[in-house]
Scaffold this motif. Structure first.
Motif, PDB file in Angstrom:
ATOM      1  N   SER A   1       9.287  36.876  39.397  1.00  0.00           N
ATOM      2  CA  SER A   1      10.565  36.902  40.123  1.00  0.00           C
ATOM      3  C   SER A   1      10.745  35.633  40.946  1.00  0.00           C
ATOM      4  CB  SER A   1      10.665  38.161  40.980  1.00  0.00           C
ATOM      5  OG  SER A   1       9.844  38.046  42.099  1.00  0.00           O
TER       6      SER A   1
ATOM      7  N   THR B   1      13.943  32.887  40.293  1.00  0.00           N
ATOM      8  CA  THR B   1      14.972  32.438  41.237  1.00  0.00           C
ATOM      9  C   THR B   1      14.887  30.930  41.470  1.00  0.00           C
ATOM     10  OG1 THR B   1      13.479  33.099  42.991  1.00  0.00           O
ATOM     11  CG2 THR B   1      15.297  34.572  42.543  1.00  0.00           C
TER      12      THR B   1
ATOM     13  N   ASN C   1      19.192  35.339  35.199  1.00  0.00           N
ATOM     14  CA  ASN C   1      18.473  35.989  36.286  1.00  0.00           C
ATOM     15  C   ASN C   1      19.225  37.211  36.814  1.00  0.00           C
ATOM     16  OD1 ASN C   1      16.329  36.304  38.047  1.00  0.00           O
ATOM     17  ND2 ASN C   1      17.280  35.052  39.636  1.00  0.00           N
TER      18      ASN C   1
ATOM     19  N   ARG D   1      12.642  37.041  31.577  1.00  0.00           N
ATOM     20  CA  ARG D   1      11.564  37.709  32.338  1.00  0.00           C
ATOM     21  C   ARG D   1      10.309  37.865  31.491  1.00  0.00           C
ATOM     22  NH1 ARG D   1      12.579  39.287  37.813  1.00  0.00           N
ATOM     23  NH2 ARG D   1      14.634  38.424  38.120  1.00  0.00           N
TER      24      ARG D   1
END
Lengths: 330, 333
Positions: A55, A59, A243, A169
């Motif tokens: 994560s 970002t 995202n 991801r």
């Protein structure tokens, strides 16, 4: 500057002057980054776990791309205050084109880059051909682009193809996709830095008149630097979409300011001609990690903005003070 | 569109120097554009140019005009001087002021002096950051925006309270002379004060010298750092004053009362012909620019144009106006 050392203010500046060394800013950003990483590791127990890394890097990718985009124009002696708005309009247009359909994925991505580059082209043309100041032009085009984004997608919504969000991801060879993309972005800068265009961007940023005299097509280089900036913004838009999974006409609101702060922390002179995209990328990572660590350090909610503001100013000061100062051109 | 306009201006410029100087004067251009906007407004929506409407537009413009006074001084100081924190600082002043006043005239003096002192300290920190720490103004004041936002959150716990004192509200809204709201007279007084500060005081002369050429100013013995620091102090104090007047107008305070004033304040300065590079300009232009922006916004609102198109038009108008007078020299001299 050296003839008036009798005032306390100047004496302090002399002292500061003495502390500074050549190329200190390059390692300063690395030091700041190291401190930021260490702080994060200390305050966030699971910082190095795969989930958290996924994560965090997810970002980081758009921020690093935007910082790189800003770096290109700042090195070229300009500034792009519309980059956040360009990213926004590119991302909402792409999400409208994609409309959640797998078959539209590539078209949507191409549209994002094209819209970003188009915004850059508008900025470049106005700045180079009308010879207006970049800071004001892009300040004005920022409102044009953000208005356009609201026309394309008035309220947050829309969806990206599932594969884009899923792939973003994914973990490959033990590293999250975000980390691979960050490495790819750094690789991209290494390639870019070797192109004639970017070398000319350095020359124009360093001294436009001398570049002109050396047969560098200054307006063309300026225009292309903004186009490149916008195109990188388009890539950032794709990363943002991957995202978040949906479009948002306000997504780029804080990105412009973050990108300029990242560039300064990364040791790039706002006067142009000096610095590297790598510095900007590291600056962006540092900035994001500062915010992250304040979130995890258990600072009371009401105190968070104050602490992060103070820490960012401190980081800016460290970078600015260590910037080598061959030409003080104000 | 803007290129065509520019060509016409160049033709005029060739004809006669004196005439061209008037036509190319930013203040004249901004003034003509403003009058044209009012005329267009009256044509499309009769009553737009009515006396009450115009007074109301001027009143709305006055808050922007006062905030932009500080921005003018900061931008004049050159070296990329810009203050992105004015909106937040104005909000903070309004919050501090209304908490002290609590809607009571007894607190009006403290409710004005204390916030302005707080603003002066914020401006001092901005100035020190720019001069001593060498942080570029753009990011220094941006960072300060974050810090002031943080101060507001800590000070209010996320909930603004307090009210403007009735005396302040009367001063701003009350029809003192000729049926005009008091804030317009205040604005005229501030305009005279700022113009005097810029044209008739040592600080003003130094400011222009520093803005035009920092090195030359330094070599001529101008205390560059002190001048720049004072410019940022003035920037924050005028922002705070604008915030206080605004809270006198709205009476109650909100956590984001004046946050949106930063960008229009910069636009007003630029429309008014102050060079973004510093050293050239003045407050009269900024005041006219504030009116131009306000009239433009009212016109677009009257025309029922959505906020998306409104921001687009604002941006285009800024570039178009700038292409009249903001152009830089060619490299081929």
């Amino acid at each position: 500057m050296t003839d008036t050392v009798n005032r306390p203010a100047d004496r302090l500046a002399e002292l500061v002057e003495g502390v500074r060394h050549a190329r200190m800013s390059t390692w300063m950003v690395v030091a700041l980054l190291a401190v930021a990483v260490a702080t994060n590791a200390a305050v966030q127990d699971n910082f190095f776990t795969p989930y958290s890394m996924t994560s965090t890097t997810a970002t980081l990718v758009p921020l690093v791309l935007v910082a790189l985009a800003q770096a290109v124009v700042v090195i070229g002696g300009g500034i792009d205050l519309s980059i956040g708005a360009s990213v926004t309009v590119a991302s909402v247009t792409a999400v409208v084109v994609m409309d959640g359909q797998e078959s539209n994925l590539l078209a949507g991505a191409a549209v994002a880059v094209a819209v970003g580059a188009g915004c850059g082209l508008v900025n470049g043309l106005v700045i180079a051909l009308l010879r207006l100041q970049p800071i004001i032009v892009t300040f004005a085009t920022a409102s044009v682009f953000s208005g356009a984004a609201l026309l394309v997608l008035p309220t947050p919504g829309g969806s990206v193809p599932a594969s884009l969000a899923r792939g973003y991801r994914e973990t490959m060879l033990g590293l999250p996709a975000g980390a691979w993309l960050l490495l790819a972005v750094l690789g991209l800068w290494f390639l870019l830095a070797r192109t004639r265009l970017v070398r000319h961007v350095y020359a124009v940023g360093g001294d436009p008149a001398a570049s002109y005299a050396s047969l560098v097509a200054v307006p063309r280089v300026q225009i292309l630097s903004y186009v490149l900036c916008g195109a990188l913004g388009g890539l950032a838009a794709i990363a943002l979409l991957a995202n978040s999974g949906s479009g948002d006409p306000f997504v780029g609101l804080g990105m412009t300011l973050d990108s300029v702060a990242a560039v300064v922390i990364g040791g790039i002179a706002l006067t142009g001609g000096r610095g590297s995209g790598i510095g900007a990328a590291l600056g962006a990572v540092t900035l994001a990690l500062i915010e992250n660590s304040i979130f995890f350090a258990g600072v009371p909610t009401n105190y968070r903005p104050l602490v992060s503001g103070l820490v960012i100013i401190a980081a800016l000061a460290l970078s600015a003070l260590t910037m080598t100062d061959r030409r003080r051109r104000r | 569109m803007s290129t065509v306009i520019h060509r016409e201006v160049s033709v005029v410029a060739d004809r006669s120097v004196g005439w061209a100087a008037v036509v190319r004067d930013p203040i004249v251009i901004a003034g003509v554009v403003t009058v044209a906007l009012v005329v267009v407004g009256e044509l499309v929506s009769p009553g737009f140019a009515g006396w009450g409407q115009i007074v109301n537009m001027l009143r709305v413009a006055s808050f922007l005009g006062v905030v932009a006074a500080g921005q003018t001084i900061v931008i004049l100081s050159g070296g990329g001087g810009i203050d992105l924190s004015v909106g937040k600082v104005a909000t903070f002043a309004a919050i501090v002021g209304s908490r002290i006043m609590q809607g009571d005239d007894a607190g009006v003096a403290a409710g004005i002096v204390v916030p302005l002192l707080v603003c002066a300290v914020i401006g001092l920190v901005n100035g020190l950051g720019v001069t001593m720490l060498r942080i570029p103004p753009f990011v220094m004041t941006l960072g300060m925006t974050g810090v002031v936002h943080g101060l507001i959150m800590v000070y209010t716990n996320g909930r603004a309270d307090g009210r403007a004192a009735p005396a302040l509200t009367t001063l701003v809204n009350g029809k003192i002379v000729l049926g005009l709201p008091g804030v317009l007279f205040l604005w005229v007084a501030i305009a005279i004060l700022v113009t005097w500060l810029l044209r008739r005081t040592t600080f003003g002369w130094r400011l222009f010298a520093v803005g035009a050429n920092t090195q030359a100013a330094e070599l001529s013995g101008v205390p560059v750092r002190r001048t720049v620091i004072l410019a940022y102090v003035a920037g924050s104090v005028f922002a705070g004053l604008g915030g206080l007047l605004l809270v006198g107008y709205t009476e109650s305070v909100m956590l984001n009362l004046a946050d949106d004033y930063t960008m229009p304040a910069i636009a007003a300065v630029i429309i008014g012909g102050t060079l973004a590079a510093g050293g050239v300009g003045g407050y009269l232009g900024t005041a006219v620019g504030a009116v131009t922006l306000t009239v433009l916004t009212s016109l677009l609102t009257t025309l029922n144009i959505g906020s998306a198109w409104r921001t687009i038009v604002n941006g285009v108008v800024l570039v178009a106006l700038l292409s009249f007078y903001g152009r830089q020299k060619r490299l081929r001299a």
